[in-house]
Each structure stands twice: as C-alpha cells, then as structure tokens.
Design an enzyme around this catalytic site. Sequence first.
Site, PDB file in Angstrom:
ATOM      1  N   GLY A  29       4.190  11.097  -0.644  1.00  0.00           N
ATOM      2  CA  GLY A  29       5.037  12.082   0.031  1.00  0.00           C
ATOM      3  C   GLY A  29       6.249  11.448   0.691  1.00  0.00           C
ATOM      4  O   GLY A  29       6.619  10.319   0.389  1.00  0.00           O
ATOM      5  N   LEU A  31       9.246  12.533   0.157  1.00  0.00           N
ATOM      6  CA  LEU A  31       9.865  12.323  -1.156  1.00  0.00           C
ATOM      7  C   LEU A  31      11.362  12.088  -1.073  1.00  0.00           C
ATOM      8  O   LEU A  31      12.046  12.622  -0.196  1.00  0.00           O
ATOM      9  CB  LEU A  31       9.585  13.539  -2.045  1.00  0.00           C
ATOM     10  CG  LEU A  31       8.101  13.835  -2.275  1.00  0.00           C
ATOM     11  CD1 LEU A  31       7.939  15.082  -3.154  1.00  0.00           C
ATOM     12  CD2 LEU A  31       7.379  12.649  -2.908  1.00  0.00           C
ATOM     13  N   HIS A  32      11.842  11.277  -2.007  1.00  0.00           N
ATOM     14  CA  HIS A  32      13.272  10.994  -2.131  1.00  0.00           C
ATOM     15  C   HIS A  32      13.593  10.917  -3.620  1.00  0.00           C
ATOM     16  O   HIS A  32      12.703  11.112  -4.465  1.00  0.00           O
ATOM     17  CB  HIS A  32      13.631   9.701  -1.381  1.00  0.00           C
ATOM     18  CG  HIS A  32      12.731   8.538  -1.723  1.00  0.00           C
ATOM     19  ND1 HIS A  32      12.711   7.951  -2.976  1.00  0.00           N
ATOM     20  CD2 HIS A  32      11.809   7.876  -0.989  1.00  0.00           C
ATOM     21  CE1 HIS A  32      11.841   6.976  -2.981  1.00  0.00           C
ATOM     22  NE2 HIS A  32      11.258   6.907  -1.800  1.00  0.00           N
ATOM     23  N   HIS A  35      11.268   9.056  -6.108  1.00  0.00           N
ATOM     24  CA  HIS A  35      10.109   9.809  -6.604  1.00  0.00           C
ATOM     25  C   HIS A  35      10.547  10.817  -7.673  1.00  0.00           C
ATOM     26  O   HIS A  35       9.883  10.985  -8.692  1.00  0.00           O
ATOM     27  CB  HIS A  35       9.450  10.592  -5.457  1.00  0.00           C
ATOM     28  CG  HIS A  35       8.895   9.747  -4.353  1.00  0.00           C
ATOM     29  ND1 HIS A  35       9.426   9.734  -3.088  1.00  0.00           N
ATOM     30  CD2 HIS A  35       7.847   8.892  -4.325  1.00  0.00           C
ATOM     31  CE1 HIS A  35       8.719   8.916  -2.314  1.00  0.00           C
ATOM     32  NE2 HIS A  35       7.765   8.380  -3.045  1.00  0.00           N
ATOM     33  N   GLY A 147       7.204   3.318 -10.136  1.00  0.00           N
ATOM     34  CA  GLY A 147       8.519   2.717  -9.914  1.00  0.00           C
ATOM     35  C   GLY A 147       8.473   1.195  -9.893  1.00  0.00           C
ATOM     36  O   GLY A 147       7.559   0.604  -9.324  1.00  0.00           O
ATOM     37  N   GLN A 153       2.657  -3.851  -7.748  1.00  0.00           N
ATOM     38  CA  GLN A 153       1.749  -2.705  -7.930  1.00  0.00           C
ATOM     39  C   GLN A 153       1.662  -2.331  -9.416  1.00  0.00           C
ATOM     40  O   GLN A 153       0.585  -2.016  -9.925  1.00  0.00           O
ATOM     41  CB  GLN A 153       2.273  -1.530  -7.110  1.00  0.00           C
ATOM     42  CG  GLN A 153       1.567  -0.218  -7.366  1.00  0.00           C
ATOM     43  CD  GLN A 153       1.933   0.829  -6.326  1.00  0.00           C
ATOM     44  OE1 GLN A 153       1.409   0.837  -5.227  1.00  0.00           O
ATOM     45  NE2 GLN A 153       2.851   1.707  -6.659  1.00  0.00           N
ATOM     46  N   LEU A 184      15.723   3.089  -2.239  1.00  0.00           N
ATOM     47  CA  LEU A 184      15.162   4.228  -1.510  1.00  0.00           C
ATOM     48  C   LEU A 184      13.689   3.975  -1.228  1.00  0.00           C
ATOM     49  O   LEU A 184      12.963   3.433  -2.066  1.00  0.00           O
ATOM     50  CB  LEU A 184      15.337   5.522  -2.318  1.00  0.00           C
ATOM     51  CG  LEU A 184      16.768   5.957  -2.603  1.00  0.00           C
ATOM     52  CD1 LEU A 184      16.773   7.320  -3.300  1.00  0.00           C
ATOM     53  CD2 LEU A 184      17.604   6.017  -1.331  1.00  0.00           C
ATOM     54  N   SER A 185      13.263   4.367  -0.034  1.00  0.00           N
ATOM     55  CA  SER A 185      11.869   4.197   0.374  1.00  0.00           C
ATOM     56  C   SER A 185      11.574   5.200   1.481  1.00  0.00           C
ATOM     57  O   SER A 185      12.452   5.488   2.309  1.00  0.00           O
ATOM     58  CB  SER A 185      11.657   2.778   0.907  1.00  0.00           C
ATOM     59  OG  SER A 185      10.476   2.723   1.673  1.00  0.00           O
ATOM     60  N   SER A 186      10.351   5.696   1.498  1.00  0.00           N
ATOM     61  CA  SER A 186       9.986   6.649   2.558  1.00  0.00           C
ATOM     62  C   SER A 186      10.091   6.006   3.931  1.00  0.00           C
ATOM     63  O   SER A 186      10.291   6.684   4.934  1.00  0.00           O
ATOM     64  CB  SER A 186       8.556   7.143   2.336  1.00  0.00           C
ATOM     65  OG  SER A 186       8.440   7.661   1.037  1.00  0.00           O
TER      66      SER A 186
HETATM   67  P1  AMP Z   1       5.089   5.910  -2.674  1.00  0.00           P
HETATM   68  O1  AMP Z   1       5.201   7.350  -2.295  1.00  0.00           O
HETATM   69  O2  AMP Z   1       5.888   4.991  -1.829  1.00  0.00           O
HETATM   70  O3  AMP Z   1       3.656   5.475  -2.850  1.00  0.00           O
HETATM   71  O4  AMP Z   1       5.743   5.795  -4.109  1.00  0.00           O
HETATM   72  C1  AMP Z   1       5.302   6.575  -5.182  1.00  0.00           C
HETATM   73  C2  AMP Z   1       5.940   6.069  -6.441  1.00  0.00           C
HETATM   74  O5  AMP Z   1       7.357   6.155  -6.337  1.00  0.00           O
HETATM   75  C3  AMP Z   1       5.595   4.605  -6.747  1.00  0.00           C
HETATM   76  O6  AMP Z   1       5.365   4.468  -8.140  1.00  0.00           O
HETATM   77  C4  AMP Z   1       6.860   3.897  -6.321  1.00  0.00           C
HETATM   78  O7  AMP Z   1       7.073   2.673  -7.000  1.00  0.00           O
HETATM   79  C5  AMP Z   1       7.919   4.902  -6.706  1.00  0.00           C
HETATM   80  N1  AMP Z   1       9.151   4.660  -5.969  1.00  0.00           N
HETATM   81  C6  AMP Z   1       9.271   4.501  -4.620  1.00  0.00           C
HETATM   82  N2  AMP Z   1      10.544   4.218  -4.294  1.00  0.00           N
HETATM   83  C7  AMP Z   1      11.252   4.205  -5.457  1.00  0.00           C
HETATM   84  C8  AMP Z   1      12.619   3.971  -5.789  1.00  0.00           C
HETATM   85  N3  AMP Z   1      13.531   3.700  -4.861  1.00  0.00           N
HETATM   86  N4  AMP Z   1      12.980   4.042  -7.095  1.00  0.00           N
HETATM   87  C9  AMP Z   1      12.052   4.321  -8.052  1.00  0.00           C
HETATM   88  N5  AMP Z   1      10.766   4.555  -7.812  1.00  0.00           N
HETATM   89  C10 AMP Z   1      10.346   4.491  -6.529  1.00  0.00           C
END
Ligand code: AMP
Length: 282
Positions: A29, A31-32, A35, A147, A153, A184-186
């Site tokens: 979640g 989300l950006h 995702h 990602g 991971q 981008l990151s949550s």
């Molecule tokens: P998370 O919600 O952080 O667990 O991420 C869910 C998925 O989104 C994972 O496969 C992440 O690698 C991918 N993801 C997160 N940030 C990015 C990004 N900036 N660009 C591409 N994929 C991403």
Amino acid sequence: MFLFKTEQGLRHFLEQQAQVEIGFVPTMGALHQGHISLLKASQSKGCLSVASIFVNPTQFNDAADLEKYPRPIARDLQILYQSGCDVVFCPSESEIYKPGKADVPEVDLGALGKQLEATFRPGHFEGVMQVVKRLLMIVQPHFLFMGQKDLQQIAVIKKLIQTIDIPVNLVACPIVRAEDGLALSSRNERLDSDVRPMVPEIFQTLDFCRKHFESYSLSELKSMAREKLDFPEFRVEYIEFVNPNTMEMIEVADNEPDIVMVVAVWAKAIRLIDNMIMRGKI
Ligand code: AMP
C-alpha cells in the site's frame, strides 16, 4: 473493480475466470507510480490484474518502522480503481497467518541470505518469502510483477519459486523515479523537508558511476560515491557492486557480464535503497 478480504472470496471469484491469465502485483500500500507501473505491465500482457495490499508484519525488523508505515487505504483503492485494476485483495493479518498455512519456506538462500539487505535487516527475507509464498498460493497467478528497486528481493523470490517449484513467471519491472531522480518509495513521504532536497544525490551518484564505469576501478568508484554521499544528514550503510542474480559482491569488473551498483543510505530517520545497472542486464 472487485475487492476481497478473504482467501475464500477471492478464490471463488478467480475460479470463475478460468480462461484468463492472472497477473499479480503484491504491495504494502501507500501506492505510487512505481506500484502502478507494475499494474500497467500486467495490463499490457492482457492479464486479469490482481493487486494486494497487506503490510506484512513478519518482514519488518524494526517495530517503529512497522508502526509508522503509511496506510492510506481509501486513497490506495481510489488509485487502483482509476488505474483500471480488476481485483484488489486486502486480507487481514489473521487471514494471511492462519495456523498451518503460512510457514516460513525452507529455502537455502546462500549468499543472498547473508549479505547486504539480509545483513542489515535480519529476518526480512524470511518474512518476505513467507508472505509471498502464501499470497502466491492464494492468488495462483500466471505472472508475478515485482520492481527492480528491490533487487535482492527479486533474487530471493526467484530462488523461492525455483526451489519449491511454484508455476509462475516472475517479471522484473524497471525503477520508477521522481523527476529529480529519487526512486519512488512509500517511505519517501516520511522524509524530513530539510533532507528531501538532498536525497536525489543518491540517484546522481549512481548515474555518475554508470557514466564513468569504464574509466575507473570499482574501488575508485566506491570511494567517489562515498564522498558524494558524505552529508551530515546521511549515513551510508553500503555501497557495492553486485552480480544481480546471486547478489555476490564484485571487486573487479573484468569478465563480469552483469554488474549492478546497489546502495542503502539513512537520510536522517528514513532508510532508502536504490540501484542501477552498470553493465549488462538484470
Ligand atoms: P512495496 O509496497 O514497497 O512492498 O512494493 C511493492 C512492489 O512495488 C515491489 O515489487 C517493489 O519492488 C515495487 N516498487 C516499489 N517502488 C518501486 C519503484 N520506484 N519503481 C518500480 N517498482 C517499485
């Protein structure tokens, strides 16, 4: 868009869609566009796209990080709806961790489980494997979209899929960045406003090393990178060059077809990771 909270409800629905291929995007979640790029990759394959939102407690090695993890669920559902997601799965903790259904898979991760993220976040990948295996058993997708931002991971999940023979194709998608280069990151939402202008330097550093990759040795590049990230507000955990499949560290670039530079930096209280392909592919 359909929303399910239980395994039973989701399975019942998916079993009625037997003719289509299912694309799965697991998320925590907040989300950006990173995702959403995974969702778009699923849609471009013509899949019935299932996104999950579940903040998995077992992959957090830091209780404060888990507690402070953003959970804007109404906003997330709106973003998924507007992005044309077909199905959202939002299970509770008790639904995922039903007794006997979510054991930590027994996978020998080798070097993958001993360095970089595995060292600095003990238990993290065990938690990731546990939840991803459980989610894959529930959703039973043809494609799993993840990602490259979380490079280690991806390598861990590849190993999980091979070791316990899960019939799914893992699709690794490129890193989506802000205009200034920040991946981008949550967790970016929690960056202090005074460090936010400094964090694009992480991307700048990776990009500098990529541009000058063939002109310097790896140890020279690492020293230059450390200098570039030498702000009082930053604490560098690691800067390394790795083989993206094994995550083994590379000291000399000769004869290495695929090399990725990986970094982890604390920007005050927020831990950021990033990486960039220097040579070859992931
Ligand atoms: P998370 O919600 O952080 O667990 O991420 C869910 C998925 O989104 C994972 O496969 C992440 O690698 C991918 N993801 C997160 N940030 C990015 C990004 N900036 N660009 C591409 N994929 C991403």
